[in-house]
Write an enzyme that holds these catalytic residues in place. Structure first.
Site, PDB file in Angstrom:
ATOM      1  N   HIS A   1       0.838  -1.190   0.000  1.00 43.27           N
ATOM      2  CA  HIS A   1       0.000   0.000   0.000  1.00 43.27           C
ATOM      3  C   HIS A   1       0.876   1.243   0.000  1.00 43.27           C
ATOM      4  CE1 HIS A   1      -3.029   2.960   1.321  1.00 43.27           C
ATOM      5  NE2 HIS A   1      -3.911   2.120   0.829  1.00 43.27           N
TER       6      HIS A   1
ATOM      7  N   ASP B   1      -7.912  -4.201  -0.725  1.00 37.79           N
ATOM      8  CA  ASP B   1      -8.398  -4.472  -2.083  1.00 37.79           C
ATOM      9  C   ASP B   1      -8.344  -5.959  -2.405  1.00 37.79           C
ATOM     10  OD1 ASP B   1      -8.796  -1.689  -2.795  1.00 37.79           O
ATOM     11  OD2 ASP B   1      -6.628  -1.519  -2.804  1.00 37.79           O
TER      12      ASP B   1
END
Length: 434
Positions: free
Chosen positions: A311, A369
Site C-alpha cells: 500500500h 483491495d
C-alpha cells in the site's frame, strides 16, 4: 473549524546567502510540519513536491493514519472497533459531527437518511441516455453531477442549512443511484428503496431484487456490506479526497465536488485496485500456476505485478485488511463458496505473501483491495461495480472533508505552483516563414 496546531520551535533554512526561521507546528498526533507559507514572500522561491507526498495541504480533525504502525482512526476511534461494533450510519454521524451519537441522535439521523433515499421521478430518464454497456462509474460521474440540477435548493455553500440538506441527500441517494447503475448495466428494472430496511439491506435489495420473486436479505451479507462501507468511509487526504477539497475551494456546489471525487476515484491506481486484484486472480486461474506468477512478480524486468499487495501509505499490515479478511471468510461460509478456485488461489497467495522472505522484507502484505474483491465477487457484484461501491462508501468521507474545508477560515482557493521547463519567450513567426 478551530485551529488545533501548536507551535513547536522553528526550522532554519539557508538559501541565497541568508537564513530563514520557518515555524514548526505540531498536530495532536503524527509528524510535525514545517510551515512554508511565507517562503515565497521571503525568498522568491517555491518548494517542489511532486504528488504532494511531503506536503500537508490542510489541517483536519477527521481521519488519522500511521502507515508505519498500521493505524487508522476515524475521529480518534480505531477502524477495527468501529467495524466490529458500529453501523455505517453511526460512522457517518461520527465523521460528520465529530462524536458518536447517543440513541436518540442515531434514531433521528437514521430516520432522516432513510426518508431521503428516493430519487426525483424525472431523474431516472438520465440512465436511459447512456449506452447499455456504459461502465457504471461513467454513469455515476454523470448522474451525481446532475443532482445539482434537481436539488438546487441545497447548493448555496454559505448556508449551513443547505449544506446539511445536501449532505443528507448525497448519503441517502448514493445507494439508490449506485443500484440503478448496476440494474441498468444488467438490463433489469429499477428497484425502489424501502423505509423498513437498513442502509445496507436496502442497497442489497435494490441491487439484487427482481419482480419475479421476493428478495430476503441475508443478515450476514448485510452486516458484511455495512463493514465494507465502514472500512472505505474515509482515508485522509488521498487523491479523490484532495480532488473534492480542491474543487470545493473554488466554491463549487457539493454535488459537483462529489462528482469530481468519483471521477478521480475511477483511476486504476486509486479506486480500481480491488477490480485489478480480482482480475489478477482470474488471470492466475489455479493454484498450480501460482509459483510461475510469484516468480514473475519477483522479476524486476517483468511488467507483471501482484495486485492487492502492499500500500502507498501502509508500510505495515493494512488495518482494514484484517477486518476485511474476517468478513470475507464469513461471507464465503454463509454462501458455501469456500471451494471456488478463485478463493483457493487467493488463500495460497495470501499464505505466500505472509511467509515468503521476498514479500515480507518488502512489506507486501495483502491489503483491503485483495479481500474486498473476493468478497464482492462472492456477493454477486460484477467487477465493474467494485469502484461504484467504493464511491458510495467514500461519499460520507468526501462530504465530511468538504464541510471541514468550507468552514475553515484559513482555507483559500487551491493553486499549486510549478517549475516551468518549457520554451523561454520567443517571437511569433508568420506561417509563410516557417
Amino acid at each position: 473549524m478551530e485551529n488545533k496546531t501548536k507551535p513547536n520551535g522553528s526550522a532554519t533554512l539557508s538559501v541565497g546567502g541568508k537564513s530563514l526561521d520557518l515555524p514548526v507546528l505540531s498536530g495532536s498526533v503524527g509528524p510535525d510540519v514545517i510551515d512554508v507559507k511565507s517562503l515565497y514572500a521571503q525568498t522568491g522561491m517555491f518548494t517542489l513536491d511532486p504528488g504532494f507526498t511531503s506536503t500537508a495541504s490542510c489541517e483536519s480533525q477527521i481521519t488519522y493514519i500511521d502507515g508505519d504502525e498500521g493505524v487508522l482512526l476515524y475521529r480518534g476511534y480505531p477502524i477495527d472497533q468501529l467495524a466490529d461494533n458500529s453501523s455505517f450510519l453511526e460512522v457517518c454521524y461520527l465523521l460528520l459531527n465529530g462524536e458518536l451519537p447517543n440513541a436518540a441522535e442515531l434514531d433521528e439521523y437514521t430516520n432522516t437518511i432513510t426518508h431521503h433515499t428516493m430519487l426525483h421521478t424525472q431523474f431516472d430518464r438520465f440512465f436511459e441516455g447512456y449506452r447499455r454497456d456504459a461502465h457504471p462509474m461513467a454513469v455515476m460521474v454523470g448522474t451525481v453531477g446532475a443532482l445539482s440540477a434537481f436539488y438546487h435548493d441545497s447548493t448555496d455553500i454559505n448556508d449551513p442549512m443547505q449544506r446539511m440538506i445536501a449532505t443528507h441527500r448525497l448519503i441517502a441517494k448514493m445507494p439508490t443511484i449506485a443500484a440503478r447503475a448496476h440494474k441498468y448495466s444488467v438490463g433489469q428494472p429499477f428497484v425502489s428503496p424501502r423505509n423498513d430496511l437498513s442502509y445496507s439491506e436496502n442497497f442489497l435489495r435494490m441491487c439484487f431484487a427482481v419482480p419475479a420473486e421476493d428478495y430476503e436479505v441475508n443478515p450476514v451479507l448485510a452486516k458484511a456490506m455495512d463493514k465494507i462501507f465502514i472500512l472505505h468511509a474515509d482515508h485522509e487526504q488521498n487523491a479523490s479526497t484532495s480532488t473534492v477539497r480542491l474543487a470545493g475551494s473554488s466554491g463549487a456546489n457539493p454535488f459537483a465536488c462529489i462528482a469530481a471525487g468519483i471521477a478521480c476515484l475511477w483511476g486504476p491506481s486509486h479506486g480500481g485496485a480491488n477490480e485489478a486484484a480480482l482480475n489478477m486472480l482470474r488471470e492466475i486461474g489455479s493454484v498450480d500456476k501460482i509459483p510461475e506468477y510469484v516468480k514473475r512478480a519477483k522479476d524486476k524486468d517483468d511488467p507483471f505485478r501482484l495486485m492487492g499487495f502492499g500500500h502507498r501509505v501502509y508500510k505495515n499490515y493494512d488495518p482494514r485488511a484484517k477486518v476485511m479478511q474476517q468478513t470475507c471468510h464469513e461471507v464465503l461460509d454463509v454462501l458455501d463458496k469456500r471451494d471456488e478456485p478463485l478463493l483457493q488461489v487467493a488463500m495460497e497467495l495470501e499464505k505466500i505473501a505472509l511467509e515468503d522472505e521476498y514479500f515480507v522484507s518488502k512489506k507486501l502484505y495483502p491489503n483491503i483491495d485483495f479481500y474486498s474483491g473476493i468478497t464482492l465477487n462472492a456477493l454477486g457484484f460484477p467487477t465493474e461495480m467494485y469502484t461504484v461501491l467504493f464511491a458510495l462508501a467514500r461519499t460520507v468521507g468526501w462530504i465530511a472533508q468538504w464541510e471541514e474545508m468550507t468552514t475553515d477560515p484559513t482555507q483559500r482557493i487551491g493553486r499549486p505552483r510549478q517549475v516551468y521547463t518549457g520554451a523561454t519567450e520567443r517571437n511569433y513567426v508568420p506561417l509563410d516563414k516557417r
